[in-house]
Structure formats: structure tokens, C-alpha cells
Enzyme design. Structure first.
Site, PDB file in Angstrom:
ATOM      1  N   HIS A  19      58.604  84.814  44.797  1.00 40.29           N
ATOM      2  CA  HIS A  19      57.699  84.441  43.715  1.00 40.29           C
ATOM      3  C   HIS A  19      58.219  83.172  43.054  1.00 40.29           C
ATOM      4  O   HIS A  19      59.268  83.193  42.395  1.00 40.29           O
ATOM      5  CB  HIS A  19      57.612  85.572  42.683  1.00 40.29           C
ATOM      6  CG  HIS A  19      57.137  86.868  43.265  1.00 40.29           C
ATOM      7  ND1 HIS A  19      55.801  87.185  43.361  1.00 40.29           N
ATOM      8  CD2 HIS A  19      57.815  87.914  43.794  1.00 40.29           C
ATOM      9  CE1 HIS A  19      55.675  88.383  43.920  1.00 40.29           C
ATOM     10  NE2 HIS A  19      56.891  88.848  44.194  1.00 40.29           N
ATOM     11  N   GLU A 200      56.946 100.215  46.582  1.00 41.76           N
ATOM     12  CA  GLU A 200      58.167  99.876  45.850  1.00 41.76           C
ATOM     13  C   GLU A 200      58.352 100.918  44.754  1.00 41.76           C
ATOM     14  O   GLU A 200      59.184 101.808  44.850  1.00 41.76           O
ATOM     15  CB  GLU A 200      58.078  98.471  45.260  1.00 41.76           C
ATOM     16  CG  GLU A 200      59.298  98.078  44.440  1.00 41.76           C
ATOM     17  CD  GLU A 200      59.076  96.786  43.658  1.00 41.76           C
ATOM     18  OE1 GLU A 200      60.083  96.213  43.201  1.00 41.76           O
ATOM     19  OE2 GLU A 200      57.925  96.355  43.474  1.00 41.76           O
ATOM     20  N   ASP A 279      62.819  87.362  43.426  1.00 43.07           N
ATOM     21  CA  ASP A 279      62.961  86.473  42.260  1.00 43.07           C
ATOM     22  C   ASP A 279      64.462  86.232  42.071  1.00 43.07           C
ATOM     23  O   ASP A 279      65.118  86.914  41.277  1.00 43.07           O
ATOM     24  CB  ASP A 279      62.368  87.123  41.007  1.00 43.07           C
ATOM     25  CG  ASP A 279      60.913  87.512  41.178  1.00 43.07           C
ATOM     26  OD1 ASP A 279      60.029  86.737  40.786  1.00 43.07           O
ATOM     27  OD2 ASP A 279      60.656  88.613  41.716  1.00 43.07           O
TER      28      ASP A 279
END
Length: 343
Positions: A19, A200, A279
Site C-alpha cells: 500500500h 486476514e 505497509d
């Protein structure tokens, strides 16, 4: 064209679960805040860094969305991408399929052209500048209004600004993929690739829903697929890629410790899994840090690492000649370390 590189060195990989909004380093957050006159709720760099301990996905998202408010100008987005690509290239990334939550910026009043133009300014010269080929995905918040996502997708298509696909991310539980069936159908009708987070926080049914309702080509995360043997058999048979982010899974409490991570069990069951960083500043580092963690905690062999790397390139939206070149780099990396590539 791929940029030639000698081996050995970092494991060559394709980064498929990244991301861009989550690549701002803490120092860069404060630098941009000062440049753009943005008031943040942090006293200093130490205060900001102290916030990087998360109890769950939402606690991370709260910090992420606060930090990204510093992105205001086209040059800010370009700088963000350039800094990510520089770090990623050093970590072994040869091809990157990166996503951006454009919605997080247009919702703040940042023009679509500012966001996408800034991203493209960096991505369009990524090979020349960093030796990394790229694709761009636009992800939508699954916990946001479906109509907002659809309107943004229509605007993106109408803009003519190049992008390669869409994704679905943010808080998973309570927001099943089926909500976005029409959005994803529209994307496919316009020749866009489609991927989606699943499995997730949510159970394996979120993966099944992404496959059935969205016709997702890749599943981001997917670690809870192991809870459903029939789903595992389907994923293996259909060779659906799962882009796994080990450090992220541990930091967000989806997995208790790295030693408990199911990555190698997933590999052994025949799933098309690969390693990514999600991230990086928030979870402990770039792809190479994730690879190191897999070696240290799970004892992954060079052959297993090469298998994961090959899976990353096999899972990427690459032309056959590009893919072949990258797979040869993985084989060369393994050979340089005394291993043998699969026949």
C-alpha cells in the site's frame, strides 16, 4: 524491459501486496507536515514512533489515516513513490504491483488528478530511475460506502489516467466481498485486473466470497484459508495466488508470533503463496526484512525462499517474456547460493 542485475544479492522478488499510502516513514510524515502546514497530534518523532504498537487492524488504520493527511500536492505523491521504490529496489524488489487508497485522498478534497498524476510521475520512470517495473492498482475501502467506491471507479476510468486494476482493503470483518460485486464487475468489463484482501481478520468465507462474487485473480493475505480444507483444495487446483505479509500478520495480531506463522505450511500444501511487506514502516520493514524473519523464525531454506520468489513472479500481471527474465534471476540467485532450481 527488465533491468539486468547480477547475483547473488537480495532475493529477487515481485512485490504484489504493498500500500503506497502506508510507505511514509515517520520522518517523512513530519517533513511533509511541516512543508504543507499540517497540524498532527504528535509532539515529536519519538511520540509518533511510540504509536506504532498495534492491538488490531483498526488501531493501525487509525494511525495510517492520520499520517496520510500530510499528502497534499502532486509532488508529495511522487516523492512518496520514489522513496518507496528506492528502498524496495535495495531490498530485492524487481517488479512492484502497488496499490493506493485514492479514496482516502479524494475524500479529503485532494483532486483525483493530483493523486493519480503524482503516482504516475514516479511510476512512469520507475525502470529508468530504480530498475523496477511496476503496475498500479487502486484499492477501495470495504468498510466505506459502495456508491462512493463505484463513483470513484467511474471517474478513474473516465479520466483516462492509466492504472492496471482494483483491490479491496481496510477493515474486513462485517464487510463481506459480496457488497462490491457490481463494482468489480464494472472493473472487469473495462479490462482491469481485480484482487481483494481476504482471510486476514475474517475467516475463510471472506476468501471464498472474493473468488465467487468478485472473481478475484489474487487474494491478499489469505492465511485463514487453512481453516477450510475444501477451500485449500480449490486454491491449489485453481492456482489462486495468496500474497502473504508475515511481519504485518504478527504486528496486527492475526498471528501470535512469527514462529506460529503458517507460511511454510501453506507452501507445503501446494498453495501459491509469496512474501510481501504490506505497509513497511508500520510493520517492521521491506520485503527483505520479511524474508529474514521467515528464515530466522521458520527456518526457511534457500530452496523454499526461491519457491516463494518464483511464486511472486508467477502471480504477477506480467508478460511472458518479462516473467521468464525474472524467473531466471531467481534461479541464478539460488545457484549462486549452491542450491538447485526445480526442473
Amino acid at each position: 524491459m527488465t533491468a539486468p542485475r547480477t547475483t547473488p544479492g537480495p532475493l529477487p522478488v515481485a512485490e504484489l501486496h504493498l500500500h503506497l499510502d502506508g510507505t511514509l516513514e515517520p520522518e517523512h510524515v513530519l517533513e511533509l507536515a511541516a512543508r504543507n502546514g499540517v497540524d498532527l497530534p504528535f509532539a515529536d518523532i519519538d511520540d509518533l514512533r511510540s504509536r506504532y504498537e498495534f492491538t488490531d487492524l483498526q488501531s493501525f488504520l487509525d494511525l495510517l489515516y492520520t499520517n496520510l493527511t500530510v499528502l497534499r500536492e502532486r509532488a508529495d505523491f511522487t516523492e512518496m513513490v520514489d522513496r518507496y521504490l528506492e528502498r524496495a529496489a535495495a531490498a530485492g524488489v524487481r517488479h512492484a504491483e502497488v496499490s493506493c487508497d485514492v479514496q482516502a485522498h479524494t475524500r479529503r478534497g485532494i483532486p483525483l488528478e493530483t493523486v493519480m498524476g503524482g503516482l504516475r510521475d514516479a511510476l512512469d520512470r520507475s525502470v529508468a530511475t530504480h530498475g523496477v517495473t511496476t503496475r498500479l492498482l487502486v484499492s477501495f475501502w470495504r468498510d466505506g460506502p459502495v456508491d462512493e467506491a463505484f463513483d470513484l471507479l467511474r471517474a478513474l476510468v473516465a479520466s483516462g489516467i492509466p492504472f492496471d486494476g482494483i483491490g479491496l482493503d481496510s477493515a474486513e470483518v462485517g464487510f463481506p466481498p459480496e457488497l462490491f460485486t457490481d463494482v468489480f464487475a464494472f472493473a472487469r468489463e473495462h479490462g482491469l485486473h481485480v484482487v481483494a484482501h481476504g482471510g486476514e481478520e475474517g475467516g475463510p468465507e471472506y476468501v471464498t466470497g472474493a473468488l465467487d462474487a468478485l472473481r478475484a485473480e489474487r487474494i491478499d493475505h489469505g492465511i485463514r484459508s487453512l481453516e477450510d480444507d475444501a477451500l485449500v483444495e480449490r486454491l491449489v487446483a485453481e492456482r489462486v495466488p495468496l500474497t502473504v505479509c508475515p511481519l504485518s500478520n504478527v504486528r496486527l495480531r492475526a498471528v501470535d508470533t512469527m514462529a506460529d506463522h503458517p507460511l511454510l505450511r501453506m507452501l507445503e500444501r501446494g498453495l501459491v503463496v509469496s512474501v510481501h511487506s504490506d505497509d513497511p514502516p508500520y510493520f517492521g520493514g521491506q520485503v527483505d526484512a520479511n524474508v529474514d524473519a521467515v528464515v530466522e523464525a521458520l527456518g526457511a531454506s534457500d530452496e523454499q525462499l526461491a519457491h516463494l520468489a518464483r511464486n511472486s513472479f508467477e502471480s504477477a500481471f506480467l508478460a511472458d517474456d518479462e516473467r521468464a527474465g525474472y524467473l531466471a534471476e531467481v534461479d541464478a540467485w539460488l545457484a549462486a547460493r549452491g542450491g538447485r532450481a526445480p526442473l
